[in-house]
Scaffold this active site. Structure first.
Site, PDB file in Angstrom:
ATOM      1  CG  ASP A 218      23.686  96.904 -62.146  1.00 36.76           C
ATOM      2  OD1 ASP A 218      23.599  98.155 -62.175  1.00 36.76           O
ATOM      3  OD2 ASP A 218      24.695  96.310 -61.723  1.00 36.76           O
TER       4      ASP A 218
ATOM      5  CB  CYS B  21      26.502  98.244 -64.177  1.00 37.16           C
ATOM      6  SG  CYS B  21      28.185  98.118 -64.798  1.00 37.16           S
ATOM      7  N   GLY B  22      27.283  99.946 -61.965  1.00 38.17           N
ATOM      8  CA  GLY B  22      28.014 100.770 -61.004  1.00 38.17           C
ATOM      9  C   GLY B  22      29.235 101.418 -61.625  1.00 38.17           C
ATOM     10  CB  THR B  23      32.441 100.153 -62.604  1.00 36.79           C
ATOM     11  OG1 THR B  23      32.095  98.843 -63.116  1.00 36.79           O
ATOM     12  CG2 THR B  23      32.729 100.071 -61.115  1.00 36.79           C
TER      13      THR B  23
ATOM     14  CG  HIS C   9      39.433 106.853 -84.218  1.00 35.13           C
ATOM     15  ND1 HIS C   9      40.716 107.062 -83.767  1.00 35.13           N
ATOM     16  CD2 HIS C   9      39.151 107.895 -85.042  1.00 35.13           C
ATOM     17  CE1 HIS C   9      41.198 108.179 -84.298  1.00 35.13           C
ATOM     18  NE2 HIS C   9      40.257 108.715 -85.068  1.00 35.13           N
TER      19      HIS C   9
ATOM     20  CG  HIS D  49      39.350 105.004 -87.996  1.00 38.53           C
ATOM     21  ND1 HIS D  49      40.355 104.737 -87.103  1.00 38.53           N
ATOM     22  CD2 HIS D  49      39.506 106.297 -88.380  1.00 38.53           C
ATOM     23  CE1 HIS D  49      41.074 105.826 -86.929  1.00 38.53           C
ATOM     24  NE2 HIS D  49      40.588 106.786 -87.685  1.00 38.53           N
TER      25      HIS D  49
HETATM   26  C1  RB5 Z   1      27.000  95.986 -58.460  1.00 42.60           C
HETATM   27  O1  RB5 Z   1      27.374  96.092 -57.123  1.00 42.60           O
HETATM   28  C2  RB5 Z   1      28.214  96.252 -59.364  1.00 42.60           C
HETATM   29  O2  RB5 Z   1      29.126  95.202 -59.229  1.00 42.60           O
HETATM   30  C3  RB5 Z   1      27.786  96.408 -60.805  1.00 42.60           C
HETATM   31  O3  RB5 Z   1      26.860  97.416 -60.906  1.00 42.60           O
HETATM   32  C4  RB5 Z   1      28.889  96.764 -61.787  1.00 42.60           C
HETATM   33  O4  RB5 Z   1      29.640  97.830 -61.326  1.00 42.60           O
HETATM   34  C5  RB5 Z   1      29.692  95.652 -62.292  1.00 42.60           C
HETATM   35  O5  RB5 Z   1      30.572  95.816 -63.133  1.00 42.60           O
END
Ligand code: RB5
Length: 149
Positions: A9, A66-68, A99, A134
């Site tokens: 994203d 993505c961000g996280t 695994h 596994h």
């Molecule tokens: C975008 O702000 C953020 O929510 C997205 O990149 C992600 O981290 C979602 O899990």
């Protein structure tokens, strides 16, 4: 050489671009499903395209940013046959291959520095599934995918 499908994203876009360059420099074929800028967008759209490409066999592995990494991982694991792993370090990357036979790697651009992220990618791509006990556990995951409520 493997073909790798990549997607992100807006939050993951800068790291996705770096990963693409890294993969090409190592000789991998890359299928980029976007996004194409840091303009705000929705991560499930890109997780979907990458996972469909892996399901269809157009790519052997997928990498989602993505961000996280969390939203990508949640979405990717809804797809049959996709085993997506959110990895924060090389150990998780190695174990997700040895695994869990993970076929999609999820990363957080807001969590990882670029050097660590590329190191995680390298370990993840260069580690084989161990099989043995596994394989039995991965087979049990496949059986879970067939459960009807
Ligand atoms: C975008 O702000 C953020 O929510 C997205 O990149 C992600 O981290 C979602 O899990």
């Amino acid at each position: 050489m493997l073909t790798i499908a990549v997607g992100s994203d807006h939050a993951g876009f800068p790291l996705k671009e770096r990963i693409k360059g890294f993969l090409v420099s190592k000789g991998y074929a890359v299928l980029d499903f976007g996004t194409t800028s840091t303009d705000s967008t929705d991560y499930p759209l890109f997780a979907k395209e990458v996972c469909l490409a892996v399901q269809r066999g157009e790519a052997q592995r997928g990498i989602l940013v993505c961000g996280t990494g969390i939203g990508m991982c949640i979405t990717a694991n809804k797809f049959k046959g996709i085993r997506a792993a959110l990895c924060l370090n090389e150990y998780m990357a190695r174990m997700s291959r040895k695994h869990n036979d993970a076929n999609v790697l999820c990363l957080g651009d807001r969590i990882l520095g670029e050097e660590l992220a590329l190191s995680i990618v390298e370990v993840w791509l260069n580690t084989d599934f161990e099989g043995g006990r596994h394989e039995r556990r991965v087979q049990l995951i496949r059986e879970v995918e067939e459960l009807k409520p």
